[in-house]
Design a protein around this motif. Structure first.
Motif, short mmCIF file in Angstrom:
data_model
loop_
_atom_site.label_atom_id
_atom_site.label_comp_id
_atom_site.label_asym_id
_atom_site.label_seq_id
_atom_site.Cartn_x
_atom_site.Cartn_y
_atom_site.Cartn_z
N TYR A 152 17.14 40.35 53.86
CA TYR A 152 18.06 41.69 53.65
C TYR A 152 17.11 42.38 52.28
CZ TYR A 152 20.90 45.51 52.45
OH TYR A 152 21.57 46.91 51.94
N CYS A 191 16.91 46.13 57.68
CA CYS A 191 17.81 46.06 56.79
C CYS A 191 19.13 46.30 57.85
CB CYS A 191 17.80 47.20 55.74
SG CYS A 191 16.97 46.70 54.51
N GLN A 192 19.22 47.35 58.82
CA GLN A 192 19.99 47.42 59.47
C GLN A 192 20.62 46.35 60.39
OE1 GLN A 192 22.06 50.67 59.47
NE2 GLN A 192 23.39 49.19 60.60
N THR A 193 19.70 45.48 61.00
CA THR A 193 19.81 44.33 61.69
C THR A 193 20.67 43.37 60.96
OG1 THR A 193 17.79 44.58 63.22
CG2 THR A 193 18.68 42.36 63.01
N ASP A 233 24.30 44.75 60.58
CA ASP A 233 24.86 44.60 61.96
C ASP A 233 25.43 43.04 62.02
OD1 ASP A 233 24.53 47.17 62.48
OD2 ASP A 233 23.05 47.12 63.71
N ARG A 283 14.99 49.36 59.84
CA ARG A 283 15.27 48.59 61.16
C ARG A 283 15.89 47.09 60.77
NH1 ARG A 283 14.22 44.87 64.13
NH2 ARG A 283 12.25 44.54 63.27
#
Length: 74
Positions: free
Chosen positions: A14, A52-54, A57, A50
């Motif tokens: 991240y 970072c969002q993964t 999440d 995307r």
């Protein structure tokens, strides 16, 4: 400590993705690149966002599982 990636986990951390995204945005904001370079930077930025969002999440899911939250939420 570095974990090996799982099918849902990106290959970079991240922090690496976030730092590269910040640098990419700065390059786009500074300008001075060709249209082709700008498009490539934009596409890389989208991919980094995307990633970072993964990670976020996944962290959210782990926290929910650890605290038992979200089991009855719709």
């Amino acid at each position: 400590m570095s974990e090996s990636p799982t099918p849902q986990q990106p290959e970079i951390s991240y922090e690496q993705a976030r730092d590269e995204l910040v640098a990419t945005v700065q390059r786009l904001e500074t300008g001075g690149t060709t249209l082709e370079e700008s498009l490539a930077l934009w596409e890389r930025g989208e991919e980094l966002a995307r990633i970072c969002q993964t990670w976020l999440d996944g962290a959210r899911e782990r926290l929910a599982a650890a605290t038992g939250e979200g089991e009855d939420d719709e």
